[in-house]
Design a protein around this motif. Sequence first.
Motif, short mmCIF file in Angstrom:
data_model
loop_
_atom_site.label_atom_id
_atom_site.label_comp_id
_atom_site.label_asym_id
_atom_site.label_seq_id
_atom_site.Cartn_x
_atom_site.Cartn_y
_atom_site.Cartn_z
N ASN A 6 0.86 -1.18 0.00
CA ASN A 6 0.00 0.00 0.00
C ASN A 6 0.90 1.22 0.00
OD1 ASN A 6 -2.67 -1.18 0.21
ND2 ASN A 6 -2.00 -1.90 2.20
N ARG A 8 1.21 5.16 -0.03
CA ARG A 8 0.55 6.44 0.21
C ARG A 8 1.54 7.59 0.36
NH1 ARG A 8 -1.70 2.94 3.71
NH2 ARG A 8 -3.66 2.05 3.07
N ASP A 12 6.31 4.58 2.48
CA ASP A 12 5.73 3.32 1.99
C ASP A 12 6.54 2.76 0.83
OD1 ASP A 12 3.69 3.51 3.87
OD2 ASP A 12 2.26 4.39 2.46
N VAL A 52 -2.11 0.53 -4.62
CA VAL A 52 -1.59 -0.75 -4.15
C VAL A 52 -0.79 -1.34 -5.29
CG1 VAL A 52 -2.17 -3.06 -3.35
CG2 VAL A 52 -3.56 -1.11 -2.62
#
Length: 94
Positions: A6, A8, A12, A52
């Motif tokens: 994931n 963001r 990440d 994702v």
Amino acid sequence: MTKQYNIRNFADLLRVPAERRDDCMRELQYGLALLELSFGDDAHKYGKKGFVWTDDGATRIEMMCADGTPFLTLAVEPAAAIRGASGQEGGGAR
């Protein structure tokens, strides 16, 4: 084993193994291009929750509605994979 990330923010992206980041970035670029082609000047209104990335070796991007339903998909395949039986380009629509 397929793994999903994931994404963001930049932190990440650091969770994606260094040797897999080129593939992740390439798919991100394809996703951005898909948004721009689909929505033109309004593209900035979409994709605000990140994305994702699935580390599965395939180059496939799905744009999802807020409820998680895919509404647009782009699959990128090597030219050799889409040649017709005769070996000519453009093996036909899928």
